[in-house]
Design a protein around this motif. Sequence first.
Motif, PDB file in Angstrom:
ATOM      1  N   LYS A  77      40.281  33.618  44.861  1.00  9.01           N
ATOM      2  CA  LYS A  77      40.214  32.401  44.030  1.00  9.01           C
ATOM      3  C   LYS A  77      38.941  31.611  44.331  1.00  9.01           C
ATOM      4  O   LYS A  77      38.259  31.144  43.400  1.00  9.01           O
ATOM      5  N   ASP A 190      48.351  30.067  42.578  1.00  5.91           N
ATOM      6  CA  ASP A 190      47.182  29.784  41.752  1.00  5.91           C
ATOM      7  C   ASP A 190      46.453  28.508  42.152  1.00  5.91           C
ATOM      8  O   ASP A 190      45.470  28.129  41.508  1.00  5.91           O
ATOM      9  N   LEU A 303      40.130  37.822  39.368  1.00  3.36           N
ATOM     10  CA  LEU A 303      41.434  37.300  39.806  1.00  3.36           C
ATOM     11  C   LEU A 303      42.531  38.351  39.640  1.00  3.36           C
ATOM     12  O   LEU A 303      43.394  38.508  40.513  1.00  3.36           O
TER      13      LEU A 303
END
Length: 376
Positions: A77, A190, A303
Motif C-alpha cells: 500500500k 485497506d 495492490l
Amino acid sequence: MTPGLHVNSLIPFYLSLAFIIKEPSLLITLIVANAITHTYIDFIPSTFFGIPDDTTAMGVLPSHRMVVDGKGYEIIKLTAFGSLFGMIFAIIALFPVMKVIKQFYHNIVEAIPYILIVISAYMLISERDVKKIAVSAFIFLLSGMLGIAVIKYGFVREPFLPVLSGLFGVSTLLLSLAYEPDIKEQVIDDKIKLKTRDFFRASLSGTMAGVFVGVLPGIGNAQATYITKPLSGEKEESYLVAISSVNTANAIFSILSLYMIGKGRSGAAIAISKLLSYVNLSYCYLILSVILLSGSTAVFVHLYLGKRIAKRITKLNYRKLSIFIILLISLIVFFFTSFRGILVLTISTLLGVTAPMWKVKRSHLMGAVIIPILLS
C-alpha cells in the motif's frame, strides 16, 4: 515482477517492433507505459522475496523486517500510493523545474559531488557514537573500493546486479537464515497507518530526489534513495514511501528530459530518441497522457498482485524459500555477468553482513555507488 529482468532489458525488443509498427506514437506509448508500470510492480519481488535492483535495494531492509512482522501488504500500500503521488507531484513540478533546469543546468551538475559529500557526512555523523562513526566510515570506504573496481572500471556487465544483490539481497537472506524468523500472518486491510503529514513529507522528498536524478547525468535511483534517507523521516514506512516516489519521479523526468534538455537519462528515453529526431510539445503531451494512464492503472495492479502474494507468503517454508531465492539470484547473476559476477556477488555479500554484525546502518554500504560518482 521477473527477478533480474529490468525494464531496459526489453528496449531492444521494443525497437525491433519498429519494423512492424510504423507509427512511432504506438511504440512510444508501449515504452513509456512499461517504464512507469515497472516502478510500481518492481517492489513486489523486493518486498516478499528480497530480490533488489538499483531502484529497490535500500527498501529491501525495512521490507524484510516488516514482512516478518506481518506487514507485507502495508508495504504494498505504501509503495503503491508513494508511486502514485510521486507521479502526481512530478507532473505538477514539470514546468517550474523545466525553467530552473534550462537556466541553471550546468551549475547544478557541478554541485552534485558536493551534495553527495554533505549527505554522506550527515549519514556518518548520524551514528552519534565515535566508534560507530569510525566503523561506518570504514564500511563506506570499503564498499566504495568495491564500487570503483566493479562499477567505475567495468569489471562486469550490469554491475549493479551483483553488487546490490550481494550488499542488500543475499546478505539479508543469509542473516535471516541464521535465526529462521517465523513470518506472522499478513494483515490485510485497506487503511494506511502512516500519518498523512509523514506520508506527504516522504513522498515530496522522494519526488524532489527523483526529479533531481531524472534530469542530471551520472546519478541514478541508487544515489537518489540515499539522498532521501535524511529527508524522509526516521520511520521505515516513510522511507518506503520516499523510495517509491523516487522511482516513479525519476522514470518520468528521465523520459521528459528529452523535451527539456534534448538528452535521455534512461533506457526508455534513449529508445524514444531512436524513434524520434526530437521530442516536440505534441509528443510531450502524449508522453504525459501515457504516464497518467499507466500510473493510475498500475496502482490497482500492484495492490491486487501484492494482496494475493501476501495472503500466501505464510504458507511457504521460509528457510527453503530463502535458499531457493539465494540460488535464483546466483543463477541470474551468472546468466548476466558470468563467473566474474559470482565473484562480485560473493564479495558484496560478505561486505553486506558486516554492517549488521557491527551494529551500524546498512545505508553506509551505499558507498559502493556514491564514491564512484565522486571520483568520476
